[in-house]
Motif scaffolding. Structure first.
Motif, PDB file in Angstrom:
ATOM      1  N   ALA A 147       0.832  -1.205   0.000  1.00 41.59           N
ATOM      2  CA  ALA A 147       0.000   0.000   0.000  1.00 41.59           C
ATOM      3  C   ALA A 147       0.864   1.251   0.000  1.00 41.59           C
ATOM      4  CB  ALA A 147      -0.907  -0.002   1.224  1.00 41.59           C
ATOM      5  N   THR A 148       0.497   2.205  -0.843  1.00 43.70           N
ATOM      6  CA  THR A 148       1.200   3.488  -0.891  1.00 43.70           C
ATOM      7  C   THR A 148       0.309   4.657  -0.485  1.00 43.70           C
ATOM      8  OG1 THR A 148       0.690   3.700  -3.247  1.00 43.70           O
ATOM      9  CG2 THR A 148       2.800   2.674  -2.665  1.00 43.70           C
ATOM     10  N   THR A 149      -0.925   4.375  -0.065  1.00 46.48           N
ATOM     11  CA  THR A 149      -1.826   5.400   0.463  1.00 46.48           C
ATOM     12  C   THR A 149      -2.539   4.839   1.694  1.00 46.48           C
ATOM     13  OG1 THR A 149      -3.762   4.716  -0.814  1.00 46.48           O
ATOM     14  CG2 THR A 149      -2.264   6.304  -1.851  1.00 46.48           C
ATOM     15  N   ALA A 150      -2.992   5.741   2.547  1.00 50.33           N
ATOM     16  CA  ALA A 150      -3.737   5.321   3.731  1.00 50.33           C
ATOM     17  C   ALA A 150      -5.047   4.644   3.342  1.00 50.33           C
ATOM     18  CB  ALA A 150      -4.005   6.531   4.629  1.00 50.33           C
ATOM     19  N   ALA A 151      -5.679   5.118   2.266  1.00 49.46           N
ATOM     20  CA  ALA A 151      -6.936   4.519   1.824  1.00 49.46           C
ATOM     21  C   ALA A 151      -6.740   3.066   1.419  1.00 49.46           C
ATOM     22  CB  ALA A 151      -7.503   5.317   0.652  1.00 49.46           C
ATOM     23  N   ALA A 152      -5.628   2.768   0.769  1.00 50.89           N
ATOM     24  CA  ALA A 152      -5.340   1.386   0.370  1.00 50.89           C
ATOM     25  C   ALA A 152      -5.129   0.504   1.596  1.00 50.89           C
ATOM     26  CB  ALA A 152      -4.116   1.347  -0.534  1.00 50.89           C
ATOM     27  N   VAL A 153      -4.466   1.045   2.619  1.00 54.02           N
ATOM     28  CA  VAL A 153      -4.278   0.283   3.862  1.00 54.02           C
ATOM     29  C   VAL A 153      -5.616  -0.002   4.515  1.00 54.02           C
ATOM     30  CG1 VAL A 153      -3.240   0.263   6.151  1.00 54.02           C
ATOM     31  CG2 VAL A 153      -2.004   1.305   4.247  1.00 54.02           C
ATOM     32  N   ALA A 154      -6.448   1.022   4.626  1.00 58.88           N
ATOM     33  CA  ALA A 154      -7.747   0.863   5.275  1.00 58.88           C
ATOM     34  C   ALA A 154      -8.617  -0.150   4.548  1.00 58.88           C
ATOM     35  CB  ALA A 154      -8.451   2.213   5.367  1.00 58.88           C
ATOM     36  N   GLU A 155      -8.548  -0.138   3.236  1.00 54.06           N
ATOM     37  CA  GLU A 155      -9.348  -1.085   2.451  1.00 54.06           C
ATOM     38  C   GLU A 155      -8.891  -2.518   2.692  1.00 54.06           C
ATOM     39  OE1 GLU A 155     -10.527  -1.990  -2.226  1.00 54.06           O
ATOM     40  OE2 GLU A 155      -9.235  -0.299  -1.707  1.00 54.06           O
ATOM     41  N   LEU A 157      -6.684  -3.682   5.357  1.00 55.32           N
ATOM     42  CA  LEU A 157      -6.473  -4.111   6.738  1.00 55.32           C
ATOM     43  C   LEU A 157      -7.418  -3.446   7.742  1.00 55.32           C
ATOM     44  CD1 LEU A 157      -2.547  -4.059   6.945  1.00 55.32           C
ATOM     45  CD2 LEU A 157      -4.024  -6.064   6.709  1.00 55.32           C
ATOM     46  N   GLY A 158      -8.343  -2.657   7.251  1.00 53.16           N
ATOM     47  CA  GLY A 158      -9.177  -1.862   8.154  1.00 53.16           C
ATOM     48  C   GLY A 158      -9.955  -2.657   9.170  1.00 53.16           C
ATOM     49  N   ASP A 159     -10.274  -3.915   8.874  1.00 49.76           N
ATOM     50  CA  ASP A 159     -11.014  -4.736   9.824  1.00 49.76           C
ATOM     51  C   ASP A 159     -10.109  -5.508  10.767  1.00 49.76           C
ATOM     52  OD1 ASP A 159      -9.984  -6.365   7.836  1.00 49.76           O
ATOM     53  OD2 ASP A 159     -11.738  -7.697   7.762  1.00 49.76           O
ATOM     54  N   ARG A 160      -8.782  -5.288  10.665  1.00 53.66           N
ATOM     55  CA  ARG A 160      -7.829  -6.062  11.469  1.00 53.66           C
ATOM     56  C   ARG A 160      -6.996  -5.202  12.413  1.00 53.66           C
ATOM     57  NH1 ARG A 160      -5.396 -10.907   7.668  1.00 53.66           N
ATOM     58  NH2 ARG A 160      -7.394 -11.602   6.803  1.00 53.66           N
ATOM     59  N   ILE A 161      -6.976  -3.890  12.206  1.00 54.55           N
ATOM     60  CA  ILE A 161      -6.167  -3.000  13.033  1.00 54.55           C
ATOM     61  C   ILE A 161      -7.017  -1.820  13.487  1.00 54.55           C
ATOM     62  CG2 ILE A 161      -4.027  -3.684  11.900  1.00 54.55           C
ATOM     63  CD1 ILE A 161      -4.110  -1.120  10.285  1.00 54.55           C
ATOM     64  N   ARG A 162      -6.470  -1.026  14.419  1.00 49.63           N
ATOM     65  CA  ARG A 162      -7.260   0.051  15.017  1.00 49.63           C
ATOM     66  C   ARG A 162      -6.938   1.428  14.465  1.00 49.63           C
ATOM     67  NH1 ARG A 162      -6.796  -0.890  21.387  1.00 49.63           N
ATOM     68  NH2 ARG A 162      -7.918   1.095  21.349  1.00 49.63           N
ATOM     69  N   LEU A 163      -5.728   1.634  13.923  1.00 49.72           N
ATOM     70  CA  LEU A 163      -5.337   2.978  13.490  1.00 49.72           C
ATOM     71  C   LEU A 163      -4.502   2.918  12.219  1.00 49.72           C
ATOM     72  CD1 LEU A 163      -5.127   6.068  14.042  1.00 49.72           C
ATOM     73  CD2 LEU A 163      -3.057   5.568  15.377  1.00 49.72           C
ATOM     74  N   VAL A 164      -4.885   3.774  11.263  1.00 52.98           N
ATOM     75  CA  VAL A 164      -4.079   4.028  10.066  1.00 52.98           C
ATOM     76  C   VAL A 164      -3.698   5.503  10.086  1.00 52.98           C
ATOM     77  CG1 VAL A 164      -3.986   4.039   7.549  1.00 52.98           C
ATOM     78  CG2 VAL A 164      -5.301   2.260   8.745  1.00 52.98           C
ATOM     79  N   VAL A 165      -2.403   5.775  10.115  1.00 48.23           N
ATOM     80  CA  VAL A 165      -1.918   7.156  10.103  1.00 48.23           C
ATOM     81  C   VAL A 165      -1.773   7.598   8.649  1.00 48.23           C
ATOM     82  CG1 VAL A 165      -0.070   8.724  10.784  1.00 48.23           C
ATOM     83  CG2 VAL A 165      -0.693   6.790  12.270  1.00 48.23           C
ATOM     84  N   ASP A 166      -2.466   8.668   8.287  1.00 44.98           N
ATOM     85  CA  ASP A 166      -2.485   9.145   6.905  1.00 44.98           C
ATOM     86  C   ASP A 166      -1.433  10.228   6.706  1.00 44.98           C
ATOM     87  OD1 ASP A 166      -3.026   9.950   4.350  1.00 44.98           O
ATOM     88  OD2 ASP A 166      -5.168  10.315   4.670  1.00 44.98           O
ATOM     89  N   GLY A 167      -0.374   9.869   6.002  1.00 44.83           N
ATOM     90  CA  GLY A 167       0.675  10.833   5.672  1.00 44.83           C
ATOM     91  C   GLY A 167       0.705  11.175   4.200  1.00 44.83           C
TER      92      GLY A 167
END
Length: 322
Positions: A147-155, A157-167
């Motif tokens: 993943a190279t964007t926070a949105a890609a991470v959330a899509e 892993l969003g159901d497996r972790i609690r926080l995605v830091v968007d830089g």
């Protein structure tokens, strides 16, 4: 679902989660990383759990300073020159691990070396505030695109972790280059965000490639630490002279006669078992038994990775395991 929070407002939340042994997805200059405290076995196990990583591959440990790196690894003069030129940045160095490093064995997959990198930006400040290195593979499910964007991470892993830091989007967009210095020679273990040509121009040393090399770094794992003792899996009863690697509340028949016993998790918790795996195997090996007998471990969740690791440890010596 994970909260996606701008980097400018996420530092304290990320610190609190990491200090509690949780994982956080965060931006680096290469790709987004799934970070956990590299000194905390359960935090590192959560990384593998969230990624669905099928094997305990070694992970890169991220530092915020050269001093932190020197506390973790022995840094030879050529590696020091590489660090001076390319840190912080997309270069990872594989270095001999110090016995006093405090890095959990899950990070190194039982190897006596460690892969270190100094990232830029938010990740660097977070590590400095935490005061401990972060293990952080790419923030995606195993086998999927980094993943190279926070949105890609959330899509992903969003159901497996609690926080995605968007830089924002990561500027490099590919993983770090991994190098190892060996007898004054420079070996490329994985191509990445710094080219071999850039390294050669900066250092004046040729970068060598080697095909079919044994595993030495993240992204290359073919074999793992194996104890000196033989390993016998799925045991229901012990044979004379064996050490016992136990799991759960019930024991194999004859367990009282074991040379030594370590229980990966008395309550049958696979995350706890994963965190204890490498250190317990090494501890049992020190007792001098010719064989370590291992009680059955479920294959669900992290059990798949634990069983994969144990299968490799039990393979006949001399095999190059894949």
């Amino acid at each position: 679902m994970a909260e996606v929070k701008p980097a400018a407002k996420a530092l304290e939340d990320a610190l609190a989660l990491l200090a509690a042994g949780e994982v956080v997805a965060l931006p680096t200059e290469t790709v987004y990383g799934l970070a956990g405290d590299a000194t905390n076995g359960e935090a590192v196990a959560r990384i593998f759990e969230a990624k669905g990583r099928p094997r305990f591959n070694p992970l890169i440990a991220h530092v915020s300073s050269l001093a932190m790196a020197e506390d973790i690894a022995h840094i030879d003069p050529l590696s020091a020159r590489l660090a001076e030129k390319f840190w912080p940045g997309p270069l990872t160095l594989v270095l001999p691990l110090r016995e006093s490093a405090g890095i959990h064995p899950l990070v190194t997959a039982g190897l006596d070396t460690i892969a270190l990198r100094m990232p830029r930006g938010f990740a660097s400040g977070l590590i400095e505030r935490l005061g401990r290195p972060l293990a952080a593979p790419s923030a995606n499910r195993s086998g999927r695109v980094s993943a190279t964007t926070a949105a890609a991470v959330a899509e992903d892993l969003g159901d497996r972790i609690r926080l995605v830091v968007d830089g924002g989007p990561t500027p490099v967009g590919v993983e770090s280059t991994i190098l190892k210095v060996e007898d004054g020679r420079l070996r490329l273990l994985r191509p990445g965000g710094v080219t071999a040509e850039e390294i050669e121009a900066a250092i004046g040393v040729a970068v060598e490639r080697r095909d079919n090399a044994a595993i030495e770094a993240p992204g290359m794992m073919l074999s793992h630490y194996a104890p000196g003792a033989a390993v016998r899996l799925g045991v229901s009863s012990l044979q004379p002279g064996e050490a016992l690697l136990a799991f759960g509340p019930r024991r194999a028949a004859g367990w009282e006669r074991a040379v030594a016993t370590k229980n990966l998790s008395g309550r049958g918790d696979l995350r706890e078992a994963a965190a204890n795996l490498f250190s317990f195997l090494k501890d049992l090996d020190r007792h001098g038994a010719k064989t370590i007998a291992v009680e059955p471990i479920p294959f669900d969740g992290l059990g798949e990775a634990i069983n994969d690791r144990l299968k490799r440890a039990a393979a006949p010596r001399g095999e190059h395991r894949d």
